[in-house]
Design a protein around this motif. Structure first.
Motif, short mmCIF file in Angstrom:
data_model
loop_
_atom_site.label_atom_id
_atom_site.label_comp_id
_atom_site.label_asym_id
_atom_site.label_seq_id
_atom_site.Cartn_x
_atom_site.Cartn_y
_atom_site.Cartn_z
N ALA A 185 0.85 -1.18 0.00
CA ALA A 185 0.00 0.00 0.00
C ALA A 185 0.89 1.24 0.00
CB ALA A 185 -0.92 0.01 1.21
N THR A 186 0.58 2.16 -0.92
CA THR A 186 1.31 3.44 -1.00
C THR A 186 0.46 4.51 -0.33
OG1 THR A 186 2.38 2.78 -3.07
CG2 THR A 186 2.36 5.13 -2.53
N ILE A 187 1.07 5.22 0.62
CA ILE A 187 0.35 6.22 1.41
C ILE A 187 0.93 7.60 1.12
CG2 ILE A 187 -0.30 6.94 3.74
CD1 ILE A 187 0.24 4.05 4.64
N ARG A 188 0.05 8.52 0.78
CA ARG A 188 0.46 9.93 0.65
C ARG A 188 0.30 10.57 2.02
NH1 ARG A 188 -3.21 12.91 -3.07
NH2 ARG A 188 -4.38 13.26 -1.17
N LEU A 189 1.41 10.96 2.62
CA LEU A 189 1.39 11.52 3.96
C LEU A 189 0.77 12.92 3.94
CD1 LEU A 189 5.00 10.42 4.99
CD2 LEU A 189 2.85 9.19 5.37
N PHE A 220 7.75 -7.24 6.93
CA PHE A 220 7.31 -6.13 6.09
C PHE A 220 8.47 -5.16 5.89
CE2 PHE A 220 6.56 -4.74 10.38
CZ PHE A 220 6.83 -3.38 10.39
N GLN A 221 8.29 -4.25 4.93
CA GLN A 221 9.33 -3.30 4.54
C GLN A 221 8.70 -1.93 4.34
OE1 GLN A 221 11.05 -4.08 0.70
NE2 GLN A 221 12.95 -3.01 1.16
N LEU A 222 9.46 -0.89 4.67
CA LEU A 222 9.00 0.48 4.47
C LEU A 222 9.91 1.15 3.44
CD1 LEU A 222 7.06 2.77 5.33
CD2 LEU A 222 8.79 3.46 7.01
N GLU A 223 9.29 1.81 2.44
CA GLU A 223 10.04 2.47 1.37
C GLU A 223 9.56 3.92 1.22
OE1 GLU A 223 10.80 -1.33 -1.62
OE2 GLU A 223 9.06 -0.02 -1.93
N GLY A 224 10.47 4.78 0.79
CA GLY A 224 10.13 6.15 0.46
C GLY A 224 10.12 6.35 -1.05
N LEU A 225 9.11 7.07 -1.56
CA LEU A 225 8.94 7.24 -3.00
C LEU A 225 9.03 8.72 -3.38
CD1 LEU A 225 5.89 4.86 -3.59
CD2 LEU A 225 8.29 4.27 -3.65
N GLU A 226 9.71 8.96 -4.50
CA GLU A 226 9.74 10.32 -5.05
C GLU A 226 8.41 10.66 -5.73
OE1 GLU A 226 12.01 12.61 -4.92
OE2 GLU A 226 13.71 11.52 -4.04
N PHE A 227 7.83 9.66 -6.39
CA PHE A 227 6.54 9.81 -7.04
C PHE A 227 5.85 8.45 -7.00
CE2 PHE A 227 9.99 9.42 -10.06
CZ PHE A 227 9.63 8.31 -10.82
N ARG A 228 4.64 8.40 -7.53
CA ARG A 228 3.79 7.23 -7.31
C ARG A 228 4.39 5.93 -7.83
NH1 ARG A 228 -2.70 7.47 -8.28
NH2 ARG A 228 -3.24 5.34 -7.69
N ASN A 229 4.94 5.93 -9.04
CA ASN A 229 5.50 4.72 -9.64
C ASN A 229 7.03 4.78 -9.66
OD1 ASN A 229 2.93 3.56 -10.22
ND2 ASN A 229 2.76 4.92 -11.99
N VAL A 253 13.41 3.27 11.85
CA VAL A 253 13.93 2.94 10.52
C VAL A 253 15.38 2.47 10.63
CG1 VAL A 253 12.35 4.49 9.33
CG2 VAL A 253 14.59 5.32 10.05
N ARG A 254 15.74 1.50 9.82
CA ARG A 254 17.11 0.97 9.81
C ARG A 254 18.07 1.88 9.04
NH1 ARG A 254 15.72 -2.25 13.78
NH2 ARG A 254 14.34 -3.97 13.18
N HIS A 255 17.54 2.52 8.01
CA HIS A 255 18.39 3.35 7.16
C HIS A 255 17.76 4.75 7.07
CE1 HIS A 255 19.87 -0.60 6.15
NE2 HIS A 255 18.71 -0.93 5.60
N PRO A 256 18.05 5.62 8.01
CA PRO A 256 17.48 6.98 7.98
C PRO A 256 17.93 7.73 6.73
CG PRO A 256 18.44 6.48 10.12
CD PRO A 256 18.88 5.39 9.20
N SER A 257 17.09 8.63 6.29
CA SER A 257 17.38 9.44 5.10
C SER A 257 17.39 10.91 5.48
CB SER A 257 16.36 9.17 4.00
OG SER A 257 16.53 10.05 2.92
N SER A 258 18.32 11.63 4.89
CA SER A 258 18.38 13.07 5.12
C SER A 258 17.39 13.82 4.24
CB SER A 258 19.80 13.60 4.86
OG SER A 258 20.19 13.30 3.51
N LYS A 259 16.68 13.08 3.43
CA LYS A 259 15.71 13.67 2.52
C LYS A 259 14.30 13.37 3.00
CE LYS A 259 14.50 13.90 -2.39
NZ LYS A 259 14.82 13.41 -3.75
N GLY A 260 13.43 14.34 2.86
CA GLY A 260 12.05 14.13 3.26
C GLY A 260 11.23 13.48 2.15
N PHE A 261 10.18 12.76 2.56
CA PHE A 261 9.31 12.06 1.62
C PHE A 261 7.85 12.38 1.92
CE2 PHE A 261 13.17 9.53 1.45
CZ PHE A 261 13.29 9.24 0.10
N ASN A 262 7.09 12.50 0.85
CA ASN A 262 5.65 12.70 0.95
C ASN A 262 4.88 11.42 0.66
OD1 ASN A 262 3.03 13.86 -0.98
ND2 ASN A 262 3.21 14.53 1.14
N LEU A 263 5.55 10.46 0.01
CA LEU A 263 4.94 9.17 -0.30
C LEU A 263 5.77 8.06 0.33
CD1 LEU A 263 4.06 9.54 -4.10
CD2 LEU A 263 2.42 9.42 -2.24
#
Length: 308
Positions: A185-189, A220-229, A253-263
């Protein structure tokens, strides 16, 4: 000194010698051509037998190569299925060595939403925008409802029941159920955030009608997306939900990111043993809000106003 007169050979003797030489050369040439072009049937069969042996050996070699390739492919698939479990086990070991990382697990379950911000809450503006190829599990009471469900699913990649994972309330049955053990499931925050953790909730066994929760997600796994696909999502890590622990479980999170995500996308790889469907009750995404630069403007009264 007296020399005997020289006698020249007769014409007949010269002709006979030449004929003999021609016959011998012709016979030698004929034997050579016969040995070169004419092969007895036994020789042909022997050659075909050799060719068949070579082809058989090549076929056997190709079969062995195909068998080894299939075996290698099976090993790769097994390793791929094992990787999330290994990552989750490594995370548990790290958390055990660093107790401070588990401090948020001690939060009060009954008042959880008031102790930590959930940026995936639907009532705050978040939304489930995609569920990939996940097939929603439904019990249809009539062929008409089944046909309507198939029609909606063919035009919309968003399972209608998936929105329940970002809504308050986790009574028995208030979940997103999908077929099998794998789904996403992809969630738009509600805004762009620096993701720091995720919480997964399931009902406890004592309030389950069947007194067991084998349909609960496991790996389960958590991913950050730049855009929907986004074909190259950012991997925040793989985790394991413990069905014997608290209903709400927080995972940093195991691998923190310095970049923010909206998806963000949550991918379920397995459950705790149910063979028909998997149930996801509640997903919370935690982090820090990405502050946008402030633009300064002046109002009519020459007062400086800062707008976000």
């Amino acid at each position: 000194m007296h020399y005997a007169p020289y006698e020249q050979p007769s014409c007949f003797r010269r002709y006979a010698f030449r004929s003999f030489v021609c016959v011998v050369l012709s016979m030698l040439l004929g034997l050579h051509l016969q040995s070169h072009f004419w092969v007895p049937p036994d020789g042909i069969e022997r050659d075909f037998t050799d060719i068949k042996d070579v082809i058989t050996q090549l076929s056997y070699g190709l079969t062995e190569i195909n068998r080894k390739h299939e075996k290698l492919q099976g090993e790769i698939e097994r390793i791929s299925e094992t990787l999330p479990a290994v990552a989750a086990a490594a995370g548990r070991a790290r958390d055990a060595l660093e107790p401070s990382r588990m401090s948020r697990h001690s939060l009060n379950v009954h008042d959880y939403d008031r102790q930590i911000v959930d940026y995936a809450l639907e009532t705050a503006g978040a939304k489930v925008v995609d569920t990939g190829n996940t097939i929603e599990y439904m019990i249809h009471e009539s062929p008409v409802s089944w046909a309507l469900h198939i029609l909606v699913a063919s035009f919309c990649r968003e399972c209608l029941g998936a929105a329940s994972i970002i809504r308050p309330g986790t009574l028995p049955g208030e979940c997103w159920a999908f077929k099998g053990t794998k789904g996403e499931a992809t969630i738009r925050l509600l805004s762009t955030i620096y993701v720091t953790g995720i919480s997964l909730e399931h009902i406890p066994p004592h309030i389950s009608p069947t007194k067991e929760i084998s349909s609960a997600p496991r790996l389960f796994q958590l991913e950050g997306l730049e855009f929907r696909n986004d074909p190259y999502p950012y991997d925040f890590g793989s985790f394991e939900y413990d069905k014997d622990a608290k209903p709400i479980q927080y995972f940093e999170v195991r691998h923190p990111s310095s970049k923010g995500f909206n998806l963000v996308r949550i991918r379920i790889f397995s459950n705790w043993g149910h063979t028909v469907y998997t149930c996801v009750y509640r997903v919370r995404v935690h982090g820090e809000l990405v502050r946008k630069p402030l633009n300064s403007i002046r109002d009519d009264g020459d007062n400086l106003v800062e707008l976000e």
